[in-house]
Design a protein around this motif. Sequence first.
Motif, PDB file in Angstrom:
ATOM      1  N   VAL A  48      10.224  12.241   1.361  1.00 10.67           N
ATOM      2  CA  VAL A  48       9.709  13.607   1.499  1.00 10.67           C
ATOM      3  C   VAL A  48       9.733  14.252   0.125  1.00 10.67           C
ATOM      4  CG1 VAL A  48      10.058  15.853   2.559  1.00 10.67           C
ATOM      5  CG2 VAL A  48      10.518  13.787   3.874  1.00 10.67           C
ATOM      6  N   HIS A  49       8.597  14.781  -0.298  1.00 11.53           N
ATOM      7  CA  HIS A  49       8.487  15.349  -1.634  1.00 11.53           C
ATOM      8  C   HIS A  49       8.626  16.861  -1.656  1.00 11.53           C
ATOM      9  CE1 HIS A  49       7.187  11.456  -3.283  1.00 11.53           C
ATOM     10  NE2 HIS A  49       6.420  11.336  -2.188  1.00 11.53           N
ATOM     11  N   ALA A  77       4.856  14.272   1.791  1.00 16.77           N
ATOM     12  CA  ALA A  77       5.678  13.067   1.921  1.00 16.77           C
ATOM     13  C   ALA A  77       4.809  11.849   1.638  1.00 16.77           C
ATOM     14  CB  ALA A  77       6.295  12.980   3.311  1.00 16.77           C
ATOM     15  N   SER A  78       5.495  10.754   1.326  1.00 18.28           N
ATOM     16  CA  SER A  78       4.774   9.501   1.074  1.00 18.28           C
ATOM     17  C   SER A  78       5.641   8.337   1.524  1.00 18.28           C
ATOM     18  CB  SER A  78       4.425   9.360  -0.405  1.00 18.28           C
ATOM     19  OG  SER A  78       5.603   9.265  -1.180  1.00 18.28           O
ATOM     20  N   ALA A  79       4.979   7.179   1.698  1.00 18.57           N
ATOM     21  CA  ALA A  79       5.700   5.967   2.103  1.00 18.57           C
ATOM     22  C   ALA A  79       5.021   4.775   1.433  1.00 18.57           C
ATOM     23  CB  ALA A  79       5.682   5.820   3.613  1.00 18.57           C
ATOM     24  N   CYS A 130      -4.038  12.612   5.516  1.00 19.66           N
ATOM     25  CA  CYS A 130      -3.325  11.351   5.335  1.00 19.66           C
ATOM     26  C   CYS A 130      -4.173  10.476   4.396  1.00 19.66           C
ATOM     27  CB  CYS A 130      -3.105  10.662   6.673  1.00 19.66           C
ATOM     28  SG  CYS A 130      -2.298   9.036   6.515  1.00 19.66           S
ATOM     29  N   VAL A 131      -3.586  10.030   3.248  1.00 15.74           N
ATOM     30  CA  VAL A 131      -4.274   9.215   2.236  1.00 15.74           C
ATOM     31  C   VAL A 131      -3.555   7.868   2.136  1.00 15.74           C
ATOM     32  CG1 VAL A 131      -4.998   9.015  -0.154  1.00 15.74           C
ATOM     33  CG2 VAL A 131      -4.986  11.266   0.977  1.00 15.74           C
ATOM     34  N   PHE A 135       0.873  -1.184   0.000  1.00 13.81           N
ATOM     35  CA  PHE A 135       0.000   0.000   0.000  1.00 13.81           C
ATOM     36  C   PHE A 135       0.905   1.229   0.000  1.00 13.81           C
ATOM     37  CE2 PHE A 135       0.836  -0.719   4.451  1.00 13.81           C
ATOM     38  CZ  PHE A 135       1.040   0.545   4.980  1.00 13.81           C
ATOM     39  N   VAL A 136       0.297   2.338  -0.301  1.00 13.20           N
ATOM     40  CA  VAL A 136       1.008   3.623  -0.355  1.00 13.20           C
ATOM     41  C   VAL A 136       0.328   4.590   0.620  1.00 13.20           C
ATOM     42  CG1 VAL A 136       1.694   5.590  -1.775  1.00 13.20           C
ATOM     43  CG2 VAL A 136       1.732   3.286  -2.733  1.00 13.20           C
ATOM     44  N   LEU A 137       1.146   5.268   1.507  1.00  9.33           N
ATOM     45  CA  LEU A 137       0.644   6.250   2.488  1.00  9.33           C
ATOM     46  C   LEU A 137       1.207   7.623   2.112  1.00  9.33           C
ATOM     47  CD1 LEU A 137       0.413   5.845   6.306  1.00  9.33           C
ATOM     48  CD2 LEU A 137       1.498   7.875   5.361  1.00  9.33           C
ATOM     49  N   GLU A 138       0.331   8.579   1.982  1.00 11.84           N
ATOM     50  CA  GLU A 138       0.763   9.917   1.547  1.00 11.84           C
ATOM     51  C   GLU A 138       0.206  10.974   2.503  1.00 11.84           C
ATOM     52  OE1 GLU A 138       0.924  10.018  -3.146  1.00 11.84           O
ATOM     53  OE2 GLU A 138      -1.003   9.271  -2.414  1.00 11.84           O
ATOM     54  N   TRP A 139       1.041  12.029   2.716  1.00 10.88           N
ATOM     55  CA  TRP A 139       0.640  13.169   3.542  1.00 10.88           C
ATOM     56  C   TRP A 139       0.533  14.408   2.655  1.00 10.88           C
ATOM     57  CZ3 TRP A 139      -1.166  13.335   8.352  1.00 10.88           C
ATOM     58  CH2 TRP A 139      -0.914  12.287   9.216  1.00 10.88           C
TER      59      TRP A 139
END
Length: 629
Positions: free
Chosen positions: A95-96, A82-84, A128-129, A62-66
């Motif tokens: 960190v984007h 940022a995303s993980a 948070c997505v 899965f992908v977690l994005e802020w």
Amino acid sequence: MEPPDARAGARRAPRLLWLALLLAAHPGVQAEMHVSVPPLVEVMRGEQVTLSCTPSKRPEHFVLEWFLVERSGAHHRRRRLASAEQQGSELHPMVHDPRGRSPPYQLDAQGSLVLAEAQVGDERDYVCVVTAGAAGTAEATTRLRVFAQPEATEVLPNEGTLSVMDNAPQIATCSSRNGNPAPQISWYRNGRLLEVPTEVNEDGYMTTRVVREASGLQSLSSTLYLRVHKADRNASFHCAAQYSLPGDHHGRLDSPAFNLTVHYPTEHVRLWMGSPSTTEGWVREGDSVQLLCEGDGSPNPEYMFFRLQDKREEVLSTSLEGKLTLEGINRSQSGTYGCRVEDFDAAEDVLLNQTLGLKVAYLDPLELSAGKELSVFLNSSRTAVTCSAQARPTPALRWTKDAVPLGDGPTLSLGPFTFDSAGTYVCEASVPGVPLLSRTQSFRLLVQGSPELRAKELEPKVEGSWTEGDEVELICSARGYPEPRLTWSHPGGQPAEQAHSGQGWASSSLRLRVTSALGREGVTCEASNSHGQVHHVFRFGTVAPQTEQAGIAVMAVAISVGLLLLVVATFYCMRRKGRPGCCRRREKGTPPGEPELSRSSERPEHTGLLVGGAGGGARAGSGAFRDEC
């Protein structure tokens, strides 16, 4: 060259597209994924913030994005921070868009967004997505609030003079700087909250102004306008800044207290006399007197002192102190004094002047009708002495002699006169109600007359108890004026000395031995002055001779004569025989003291002499002979 973030995004684009098509084909799966975030996070400025994001499921991939929500009017825009990406058991953060933040955003191992040293600019909404392919996509929003305690509250009061006749002048400006959110300012008078509106009016209001600093912190200033009153001259004012803290808590910072200089017109004037003075308004002549004047206006008005002379005002002084000192006041300065307050702002019906009466008390030296000395004759008629006093107010007079009160009033009646009447008489004058204002005057009374004699009598003895040679001390005392002279009929008297009784007695003493002549004639003590003489005779009666003493003397003479005869006899014997033993007894049988007779055969010329035989020392019969002296 493309930036690394752009290339990574291009690689992940097919994956995200594939996940989106998969989710579109299975709409029921989307509802199965949920994301849990704290709806509100509150921290103090400078603290570290951790925004957690917890998916309800953790599939293998899965992908977690802020995202940061940016608001521009009615439009909202998301900016990815940022995303993980979950790959197997590892989560790879990235960190984007740090947006120039220092220190930059961080993602921890659980995918939480970490903000080191929270700043006011961090106060935003964060989304948070989580995208999990077949598991669906879910998002949640958390709001971050950053609080900052403002600096110490400052107040700048109006240091000018505020008039009660002005409409709501500016009182002070209160400032609270660098806080977040903006604090609220309230005003207090004597510790009580001032309820003042923000609308301008004549009684009072306040204005506020908020400034956002470059740091993002907010500063608030509030200005108070208030109509002042006379009671505000002693009032204590201050302001307070109330600020918010995390957890719905609040803080308060109070400013230092300050006072106002209030200008108000005079309403009452008071004039009084300073010390020294009595309750009746009397002051002693020679003292320094202060007149004090006080008006209740502010600032202090000008005071004018005056004296009324024939209904006209004689100006004495003008000052701002309200004090007039009269040095060494005298009786001519008695009168009416006044004070006027020069206050042109006072109401027309206010009495701005006051007066008082100044009464100077004095007491001149006393005068006696008898002068310093009064001489009268013994047993003369009565006389009166008058004590006169010039004083204001009327003094009280009292007569004393040797500290013993004799009477009150100006006149002292004396007589009939005895020697006990002599002495010092004092007239005392004092002014009631005026402390320390008193005088005295005295005169000496002399009583002239023939001396009065007083003798210390001898201790009584029976007839014939005085014996020649007894020692005795005789004492005579006399008084009178002129002072009497004491003499004795026998020499040896001590000069007269003034007695300590204080009644004018003089004493003289005579020490002597009693003789038979004194027994017959006695001893006379005489006191005399220009008015006469008087005497006293000390008598001893029959004086016995010294019998016992005479017998002792005769015995002593007899013993002396006997001793002298014994010495002469011893000398005679030594001359006759030429040896010291001529008078020893040689015949033991002869009693002592009896002479021995010679024999008949002896020659007459040897009678009474010692005769020796042939060969010397021959003895006759059985008798024995002795030597004769």
